[in-house]
Design an enzyme around this catalytic site. Structure first.
Site, PDB file in Angstrom:
ATOM      1  N   ASP A  86       0.819  -1.217   0.000  1.00 13.75           N
ATOM      2  CA  ASP A  86       0.000   0.000   0.000  1.00 13.75           C
ATOM      3  C   ASP A  86       0.851   1.265   0.000  1.00 13.75           C
ATOM      4  O   ASP A  86       2.061   1.231   0.219  1.00 13.75           O
ATOM      5  CB  ASP A  86      -0.935   0.005   1.216  1.00 13.75           C
ATOM      6  CG  ASP A  86      -0.176  -0.084   2.539  1.00 13.75           C
ATOM      7  OD1 ASP A  86       0.821  -0.835   2.610  1.00 13.75           O
ATOM      8  OD2 ASP A  86      -0.565   0.612   3.488  1.00 13.75           O
ATOM      9  N   GLU A 143       0.108  -1.198   5.633  1.00 17.53           N
ATOM     10  CA  GLU A 143       1.222  -0.801   6.493  1.00 17.53           C
ATOM     11  C   GLU A 143       1.115   0.667   6.868  1.00 17.53           C
ATOM     12  O   GLU A 143       1.586   1.075   7.920  1.00 17.53           O
ATOM     13  CB  GLU A 143       2.555  -1.061   5.774  1.00 17.53           C
ATOM     14  CG  GLU A 143       3.796  -0.959   6.678  1.00 17.53           C
ATOM     15  CD  GLU A 143       4.389   0.453   6.759  1.00 17.53           C
ATOM     16  OE1 GLU A 143       5.193   0.699   7.674  1.00 17.53           O
ATOM     17  OE2 GLU A 143       4.046   1.315   5.924  1.00 17.53           O
TER      18      GLU A 143
END
Lengths: 353, 353
Positions: free
Chosen positions: B69, B125
């Site tokens: 991400d 994350e």
């Protein structure tokens, strides 16, 4: 008039009139006024209304004023009478005052008065100073300038409240530099920059200030904060909204200086919503007579009201209304019927021959 | 592999994968992995993927990990190559790292390695500690426990970053009493109550903290504020979000005490997002060899990364990636192609026979 006072107060609280939504209540008041005034003696301006006598120059002129709007709020008992109280949003602030104005108009429609009277029902009092509905009336309609003494029927528990504190807001803007919160030395924390200012502000305390024998209390408070940043970001902006309530006799400019002194050059300052203080008009001869005739309690107004706006236009004004001050802006607001009747009787005896 | 590294980085930045929206990029990576791994050696868990060798017990095991991400952000040059740089959201943080992982998988698909390897591509994350996509993988899939040393290919400019600061957030809640701002003595200003605390917080400064020869810097900052009130209201609640970055070797409990000491009982404290520090694993023999073989710069990680999460599970880990650390979370993020190639070559030489 007792039943009329109750009826009008109930009707008025049953018409919702949260600030900005005064059309319905203004229409209601106007439809009432046309029964007692000729068309040319009623001025409708947006959702505000002035009803005035043809001025007899041998008489002094009294204005009674009241705002039509309320703050937003909840009331579970709207229009109900319980234990001698009428419940409803605005019951104290200040639809019971409006009911007194309506009852006086009706009462004097076929009786002699000592004074010329001007009744002002206006919109948008419960919002920013700049949008206030009384302002365009003062600006556009000279008839109001005839006033020798104005009464705002704001909730005062039938006490005469003179003068009023000025109020201003200032945005105190601390600017820093954005950085990751693990490496703050790459930035500058705008919140941390404010600590000395906040300490001085918190130490401002309450300053007693006497003016024409009345005691006012100056106070300065942080009321809101805002920032620019995020959880893991050193904020590059921190804004403290400061509200300063300053005593009569102090100008807007002097009050600004008081704030700037606290800021001491540590931040940018943007002033907003500058409301002047109201003159303490205890030297007004009509007011003196009013207070003495009815043995009324006189006290300083420790808040801002439109009395200050009238002051600015050179009109002496005081607050005197039937509402319970501590009920204003409260949930399940009410007004005591006894106070409405007392307020009406005082005005009736004062205005009558 | 140079053209492959560029191609994969470009492809990855062209797939939007703002945190919470990793399905498309996970599908892309999975469709790549099936070319090189048997079905039973690929684990898909939500939008995270593990690709692992059958463990040969005579070899040590290396894990390479990367999050799929990105933060939200803007990039005007997505997928473009300009002056030796590839542009795109996540180019440095950390899609170039993912591209290196993909290129290594492809390269070693028909070559011998010194190590068993485990590749972990995971989601979420860039958000709160508790939602992090690596956590369920560590919890559910024992294969990761075989790891002798893990590399997170976070942007480090090809430096080896060891350990990592712990980070925690605390809501410091000052409670007052609501009142009208003209009569503050009827209430208690929650913002004003905070001034001594804020002063102590601002004075916390930067504390140097040495751990296993590496210097870390502890910092504590107000990053966000919130309040309950309004323009003309004495606020009855003021909340300061404090972010504390604390050195390796300090436990969560010790770090909490540091915050409580600053608050000194003047407010309620609610701890949120407690992320432990990461072990400084300079004693790991594989890491020693890695650093020495390639003459790499070793430095302390002055931020939190998933190295700490691996630490908690007893897995030694360091950050070592091709991205430019200063490009992370920036507008028009880019990565230097030279760094991607260098990073790939180091891992290729390290993992190969």
């Amino acid at each position: 008039m007792e039943s009329k006072l109750i009826e009008y107060t109930k009707k008025l609280v049953e018409i919702p009139s949260v600030i900005g939504n005064e059309k319905q209540i203004a229409d209601f008041v106007e439809s009432f006024l046309v029964n007692f005034y000729k068309k040319e003696n009623i001025i409708r301006h947006n959702n505000s209304i002035i009803a005035f006598d043809n001025i007899n120059p041998s008489k002094k002129t009294i204005a009674l004023i009241g705002h039509l709007d309320t703050v937003p709020g909840e009331n579970e008992y709207t229009g109900q009478v319980i234990d001698g109280k009428i419940f409803g949003l605005g019951a104290s602030d200040m639809k019971s005052g409006l009911a007194v104005m309506m009852a006086l108009i009706e009462y004097f429609s076929n009786r002699e008065k000592r004074f010329n009277t001007i009744y002002i029902f206006y919109e948008k009092e419960e919002g920013p100073y700049i949008d206030n509905g009384l302002e365009p009336l003062l600006k556009n309609f000279d008839i109001i300038q005839k006033t020798d003494l104005a009464f705002a029927l704001e909730p005062t528990d039938n006490r005469v409240q003179v003068g009023c504190l000025g109020t201003m807001h200032a945005s105190i803007i601390f600017e820093g530099k954005r950085a990751h919160s693990a490496r703050p030395w790459q930035g500058e924390n705008a919140i941390h920059k404010s600590v000395n200012f906040l300490k001085r502000l918190a130490n401002f305390g309450v300053k007693e200030y006497e003016f024409e024998g009345m005691k006012f209390y100056e106070v300065m408070n942080a009321t809101m904060v805002d920032f620019s940043g995020g959880r893991n970001i050193i904020p590059d902006k921190f804004v403290v909204n400061v509200n300063y309530r300053f005593a009569p006799g102090k100008t807007i400019e002097e009050a600004k200086q008081d704030i700037l002194k606290i800021v001491d050059g540590e931040a940018k300052v943007e002033f907003t919503d500058l409301c002047p203080s109201g003159r303490v008009c205890l030297d007004n001869v009509i007011l003196k007579e009013f207070v003495n005739s009815f043995g009324l309690t006189v006290e300083a107004k420790q808040a801002w009201t439109d009395v200050a706006r009238l002051s600015l236009y050179g009109i002496d004004a005081v607050n005197f209304g039937p509402g319970n001050a501590s009920q204003a802006h409260q949930k399940n607001e009410y007004v005591e019927i006894k106070n409405i009747i007392d307020n009406f009787n005082i005005f009736r005896n004062f205005l009558g021959n």
